[in-house]
Design a protein around this motif. Sequence first.
Motif, short mmCIF file in Angstrom:
data_model
loop_
_atom_site.label_atom_id
_atom_site.label_comp_id
_atom_site.label_asym_id
_atom_site.label_seq_id
_atom_site.Cartn_x
_atom_site.Cartn_y
_atom_site.Cartn_z
N ASN A 72 0.80 -1.22 0.00
CA ASN A 72 0.00 0.00 0.00
C ASN A 72 0.84 1.27 0.00
O ASN A 72 0.32 2.35 -0.31
CB ASN A 72 -0.92 0.02 1.22
CG ASN A 72 -2.07 -0.96 1.10
OD1 ASN A 72 -2.57 -1.23 0.01
ND2 ASN A 72 -2.49 -1.52 2.23
N SER A 73 2.10 1.17 0.36
CA SER A 73 2.94 2.36 0.46
C SER A 73 3.47 2.83 -0.89
O SER A 73 4.00 3.93 -0.99
CB SER A 73 4.13 2.08 1.41
OG SER A 73 3.66 1.79 2.71
N VAL A 74 3.37 1.99 -1.91
CA VAL A 74 3.78 2.41 -3.25
C VAL A 74 2.64 3.24 -3.83
O VAL A 74 1.56 2.73 -4.09
CB VAL A 74 4.09 1.20 -4.15
CG1 VAL A 74 4.48 1.66 -5.55
CG2 VAL A 74 5.20 0.36 -3.54
N GLY A 75 2.90 4.52 -4.01
CA GLY A 75 1.83 5.44 -4.34
C GLY A 75 1.39 5.44 -5.79
O GLY A 75 2.09 4.93 -6.67
N LEU A 147 -8.66 1.90 -1.93
CA LEU A 147 -7.64 2.30 -0.96
C LEU A 147 -7.72 3.81 -0.75
O LEU A 147 -7.68 4.58 -1.71
CB LEU A 147 -6.25 1.92 -1.46
CG LEU A 147 -5.04 2.35 -0.62
CD1 LEU A 147 -5.06 1.66 0.74
CD2 LEU A 147 -3.74 2.05 -1.36
N ALA A 148 -7.85 4.24 0.51
CA ALA A 148 -7.93 5.66 0.84
C ALA A 148 -6.56 6.15 1.31
O ALA A 148 -5.94 5.54 2.19
CB ALA A 148 -8.98 5.91 1.92
N LEU A 149 -6.10 7.26 0.72
CA LEU A 149 -4.83 7.87 1.09
C LEU A 149 -5.07 9.26 1.65
O LEU A 149 -5.80 10.06 1.05
CB LEU A 149 -3.89 7.96 -0.13
CG LEU A 149 -3.52 6.67 -0.85
CD1 LEU A 149 -2.60 6.98 -2.02
CD2 LEU A 149 -2.86 5.68 0.09
N ASN A 150 -4.45 9.54 2.78
CA ASN A 150 -4.46 10.90 3.34
C ASN A 150 -3.08 11.48 3.06
O ASN A 150 -2.13 11.20 3.78
CB ASN A 150 -4.75 10.85 4.83
CG ASN A 150 -4.97 12.23 5.41
OD1 ASN A 150 -5.18 13.19 4.67
ND2 ASN A 150 -4.90 12.35 6.73
N GLY A 151 -2.97 12.26 1.99
CA GLY A 151 -1.66 12.62 1.49
C GLY A 151 -1.05 11.38 0.84
O GLY A 151 -1.63 10.80 -0.06
N SER A 152 0.09 10.96 1.35
CA SER A 152 0.70 9.72 0.86
C SER A 152 0.51 8.57 1.84
O SER A 152 1.01 7.47 1.61
CB SER A 152 2.20 9.94 0.61
OG SER A 152 2.85 10.33 1.82
N GLU A 153 -0.23 8.82 2.91
CA GLU A 153 -0.40 7.83 3.97
C GLU A 153 -1.66 6.99 3.75
O GLU A 153 -2.77 7.52 3.69
CB GLU A 153 -0.51 8.53 5.33
CG GLU A 153 -0.62 7.60 6.51
CD GLU A 153 0.70 6.94 6.85
OE1 GLU A 153 0.67 5.87 7.49
OE2 GLU A 153 1.76 7.48 6.48
N PRO A 154 -1.53 5.66 3.60
CA PRO A 154 -2.73 4.82 3.51
C PRO A 154 -3.48 4.84 4.85
O PRO A 154 -2.89 4.61 5.90
CB PRO A 154 -2.16 3.42 3.22
CG PRO A 154 -0.76 3.65 2.75
CD PRO A 154 -0.29 4.88 3.45
#
Length: 208
Positions: A72-75, A147-154
Amino acid sequence: TMLPLLLLLLATAHALDKLPYIPTLARSPLGGLTTASTFVLEQPRCVFTEVPSDAVIWLVVAVPEAVANFNNSVGPGTPERAFQGFPGSTPAYMTLNTTILNYPCPKPSGEITVLRVGSETSCARNEMRPTCNGPLSGPGPYRVKFLALNGSEPVAETGWSKPITLKTAQPPSSIPVMGSRHSPGMIALTSILSILFAILLASLVAML
């Protein structure tokens, strides 16, 4: 003694919320839910109710082999998540980004609440559009999740869908051509009608 507590609070603050929702194909009676290059999903209404209002919700499309080790960290927009490399060098891509404002809950009456995956043809080969919602190149199967991202943070994710298989286009040689073949019954009927017409024509000539 405060350090472990702070670390625990920090981990809790950044914990990924795993939602009990599974994406599904739309339940429209109109048909066309899957084609040779697209499929239609239900929108995730009333699913991301606890995420920040400015969080961005992405659709992840993956080959089944990529699900177990999906990171999930790969944007979105990175080479590892670019549509143009899917499914060869990129086993998953991210597309159809929007905010929770476009998934209102409850659903307004009469509103269309589906997503067609694979509907953008103009950006399919444009590497400047790595999040293109381009047509899929084969029947799959594919699996998807939101997948919901707040900025780059899942911050939240749904479960993965069941495998989705697209329709396979028929080769032209397999499509029957109307009128190219006649059954024995049709040939016999044509012969009888020809004979009757000849008899009728002969009778008319004899009466003249």
